[in-house]
Motif scaffolding. Structure first.
Motif, mmCIF file in Angstrom:
data_model
loop_
_atom_site.group_PDB
_atom_site.id
_atom_site.type_symbol
_atom_site.label_atom_id
_atom_site.label_comp_id
_atom_site.label_asym_id
_atom_site.label_seq_id
_atom_site.Cartn_x
_atom_site.Cartn_y
_atom_site.Cartn_z
ATOM 1 N N GLN A 1 -3.730 3.371 -8.526
ATOM 2 C CA GLN A 1 -4.035 2.433 -7.447
ATOM 3 C C GLN A 1 -5.440 1.845 -7.566
ATOM 4 O O GLN A 1 -5.875 1.122 -6.689
ATOM 5 C CB GLN A 1 -3.920 3.145 -6.085
ATOM 6 C CG GLN A 1 -2.628 3.883 -5.887
ATOM 7 C CD GLN A 1 -1.487 2.969 -5.501
ATOM 8 O OE1 GLN A 1 -1.695 1.943 -4.871
ATOM 9 N NE2 GLN A 1 -0.287 3.315 -5.902
ATOM 10 N N SER B 1 -2.510 5.636 -2.177
ATOM 11 C CA SER B 1 -3.247 4.369 -2.156
ATOM 12 C C SER B 1 -4.506 4.487 -1.311
ATOM 13 O O SER B 1 -5.495 3.790 -1.542
ATOM 14 C CB SER B 1 -2.362 3.250 -1.640
ATOM 15 O OG SER B 1 -2.079 3.460 -0.288
ATOM 16 N N GLN C 1 0.819 -1.200 0.000
ATOM 17 C CA GLN C 1 0.000 0.000 0.000
ATOM 18 C C GLN C 1 0.853 1.250 0.000
ATOM 19 O O GLN C 1 0.571 2.198 -0.723
ATOM 20 C CB GLN C 1 -0.903 -0.020 1.224
ATOM 21 C CG GLN C 1 -1.651 1.286 1.426
ATOM 22 C CD GLN C 1 -3.066 1.061 1.880
ATOM 23 O OE1 GLN C 1 -3.345 0.152 2.637
ATOM 24 N NE2 GLN C 1 -3.966 1.878 1.409
#
Lengths: 471, 471
Positions: free
Chosen positions: B89, B57, A247
């Motif tokens: 993302q 993200s 992430q």
């Protein structure tokens, strides 16, 4: 016995061509043949020259390509020249086979040379007695470090972390830090960030190396460090840690204990392995093969697959018992027996499609409470529309095949019902398993096909029985 | 409309709690509610304060949790404060939806701020006209760089690379290099190694940053650089590049053109994405859902799944036609119709198990020509042994169920045959597909279940017909 010239030629030949792989990515056959004959002839110089120099992952691939006895003889012949890290690159079954045959003091000597994460990786497979014996032969600090890592739960960040790291106090200048790194001998083999800690090892922040190189010598570390926004608790599951890495595009992250003290560092290369393992696990669980590995032996493979097949047998018997309820109708009309697997099979495949998307979306976090209804809705529509399409196609086929348009209508109706059931089963079952805290990959496929088989047989045979009774 | 105090409270509240996720890893419902109401009220300060500050993200996850119109309104309201990297993302379908609605000059302005790999990621989805218009609005060097990356084939290393890198000549000293990095403004945002090149940009080697920090200032770069043993050709497929990263635990690697000139750098974070995509692809192909994404709409989902289901329909009809050959036997003994799906289903599951292991082992390179025979041999043994086990179990069940021990013997014999066929089909079909250059994940499951269905019905009904004819 090879002549000296031959041996020389081969050596040179292999030296010039660095790559041990052929174009398909397999270990080259000619290289393998040479290694095997060197093993048979106990030609240690050849092995030292051509195998010991390889990258750990290449040695790992070579080990996997050899026969079991050849693997052991390679490890024995290389002795201290054998790079133990290669064992972190092979299947668990192969690793166990080799480590079980090595004397504990040889393992201890080799483990002492490894990074702590690699050492833990090998030690965690051993039984308690061997592990303790090996640990007792290691120097004190080394032993304490490894024991601490081994104390963390299996598959936790603490197990995967490296306990070697570079940490500096916040009041140092960039210049002091660079000088320290120039003079200090005992640094980790490679690292991409420094950690900043207080005297009690409490984590204050981190500094990427490029940041150090761009700063002036007199700048204080505390002015250029950034707060580590994502320190990883040592107890955190490795899969969760991997998700944080992904992430936030991390290269390495601090691992901290319950008191926020720095205990290690988790690096992206370990995380890449974790990502692989987890994807592997999902694929295998969906395929009903648990944690099996390619190198497992026949007995353990039979045993691990048996459970899954046995569950499948029970569900298959359940759907067959639905068929037996309608044996009277089948007796009157054999075409029903011929066509019923088609309805079940189409439902099974449609259900598997939905389930695959759902399980994957749950694993990657793309499916959550906010969009679950939207996705359920979509899947039901998709199931209904494909149901109509295949009802028309299969209805027409059945009509021509058995010269019976009523049979066509019956199979068409059953097809629509089963495709909608497949969509609902394919999404609701994994969601329910996930909600109950179970892994949706592990049981979904058995449950989903049970739903589609039972619905398929019941809808088709039931509608047929009712339809032909009233017509 | 919120009062100023309320707004203030929420702001502070969100500030103190940094995490937008709940414990399951979903976007927190209360946060989502606040964002949605801010969107409805066009409360730009709230969005700037609470959304624009998030990690790319996190914004991506937020976008995925919003409804389609809400996504667009978030992007519009944030304007220049919207971080375009968030679009790298999210699912392709969501990215397209957003980018299609943004004016080209806004995209161009935003793209100019991005790293080249992120820019390419967004540009490659656009149609030619839009792409050219956006590129024409960028500064010359930027445009040339992006065009060059876009000229490389889809899914190649050249598409995924970053064209910003730090390269120095071999005759510089460590001191010179550090001073250069301190003074140079235009360095990539973060980097973990330097490249060493000659005046024609030919790649000579690389130096990890920790190596620079450990060296003395007067040392020459050429003495501390290492040969880059694995430069990646820009045309190389991203999957192959990812395998190199994994195999050699690389953090970043030089990307070179046909003349060995350095054109970019591939970093591990992009590779992690590739590893994920590839695992995803394998899982989805095995489940028969191609390149579908969760956010695809109903029409495209119906279309993409239809093909697979249609193939399955044909194979299901093929196995049903085998049943129809034996309709006379079924007419005489309805129990055959009840039991036949069990034989087929057990074979299908056993075949899927073997196929899953085989496809995965082919993908990871664990299965190759050197161990193929060993694995085929093992799988056949496993199939045979499990066949015997389930022959006994199912034979006993059939005997009790239909009070007919002969039926038990027949189903047992068919079970053994089908389990062995399942093992052979599960391993030989993927191997054959792989040998022919096809992706074994894509077609294996359809073929394997065809084999097990046909064998299952034929073996069970055939043996039954023959057995009851002679007894």
């Amino acid at each position: 016995m090879m002549t000296v010239e031959e041996d020389e030629r081969i050596r040179n030949n292999l030296d010039t061509d660095d790559d041990i792989y052929d174009e398909d990515g397999n270990v080259r056959s000619d290289f393998l043949t040479l290694v095997v004959s060197a093993l048979t002839e106990r030609n240690v110089p050849f092995l030292q020259h051509n195998v010991a120099r390889l990258h750990e992952s290449e040695i790992g691939d070579l080990l996997e390509s050899l026969q079991p006895e050849q693997r052991l003889s390679l490890v024995r012949l290389l002795g201290d020249d054998f790079d133990m890290t290669a064992l972190t690159q092979v299947d668990e079954a192969i690793r166990r086979q080799i480590v079980d045959q090595m004397p504990n003091d040889q393992i201890a000597a080799a483990i002492g040379e490894l990074d702590s994460d690699d050492a833990v990786y090998i030690l965690e497979d051993l039984d308690q007695v061997d592990r303790d014996e090996i640990l007792s032969q290691l120097p004190f600090t080394e032993r304490v470090r490894l024991r601490r890592a081994l104390d963390y739960p299996e598959s936790s960040a603490g197990r995967r972390m490296q306990t070697e790291f570079v940490a500096v106090p916040p009041f140092w200048t960039v210049g002091q830090t660079i000088d320290y790194m120039r003079d200090e001998e005992d640094l980790p083999e490679s690292f991409s960030q420094l950690f900043v800690i207080d005297p009690t090892f409490k984590l204050l922040g981190g500094v990427d190396l490029d940041r150090i190189l761009r700063a002036k010598r007199h700048e204080k570390i505390e002015t250029i460090m950034r707060e580590t926004s994502h320190p990883i608790p040592a107890e955190m599951d490795q899969e969760e840690a991997a998700q944080l890495f992904e992430q936030y595009d991390l290269l390495s992250a601090a691992v901290v204990d319950d008191n926020d003290r720095l205990v290690g560092v988790l690096t992206i290369d370990d995380v890449v392995d974790v990502i692989h393992e987890e994807a592997d696990e999902d694929i295998k669980r969906l395929g009903g093969v648990g944690d099996e590995e390619l190198s497992d032996n026949v007995t353990s493979t039979v045993r691990s697959r048996f459970v899954w097949l046995f569950i499948n047998l029970l569900t298959a018997i359940l759907s067959s018992s639905i068929i037996s309820v309608f044996d009277g109708s089948i007796e009157k009309m054999i075409a029903l027996a011929v066509l019923m697997p088609i309805v079940a099979s189409m439902g099974g495949n449609a259900g598997t499609q939905t389930m695959t998307v759902t399980v994957r979306a749950l694993a990657t976090g793309d499916l959550d409470i906010h969009n679950a209804w939207r996705v359920i809705n979509k899947e039901t529509c998709v199931g209904f529309l494909n149901g109509i399409l295949f009802a028309i196609i299969m209805g027409a086929i059945a009509t021509f095949w058995f010269h019976d348009s009523q049979l066509g209508i019956v199979i068409g109706a059953a097809m629509i019902i089963n495709m909608v059931a497949a969509a609902l089963g394919g999404i609701l079952l994994p969601l329910a398993l996930d909600r109950m805290g179970a892994d949706p990959a592990i049981a979904s496929s058995a449950f989903v096909t049970t739903v589609t088989d039972c619905t398929g047989y019941f809808a088709f045979l039931g509608i047929a029985t009712w339809w032909f009774a009233i017509h």
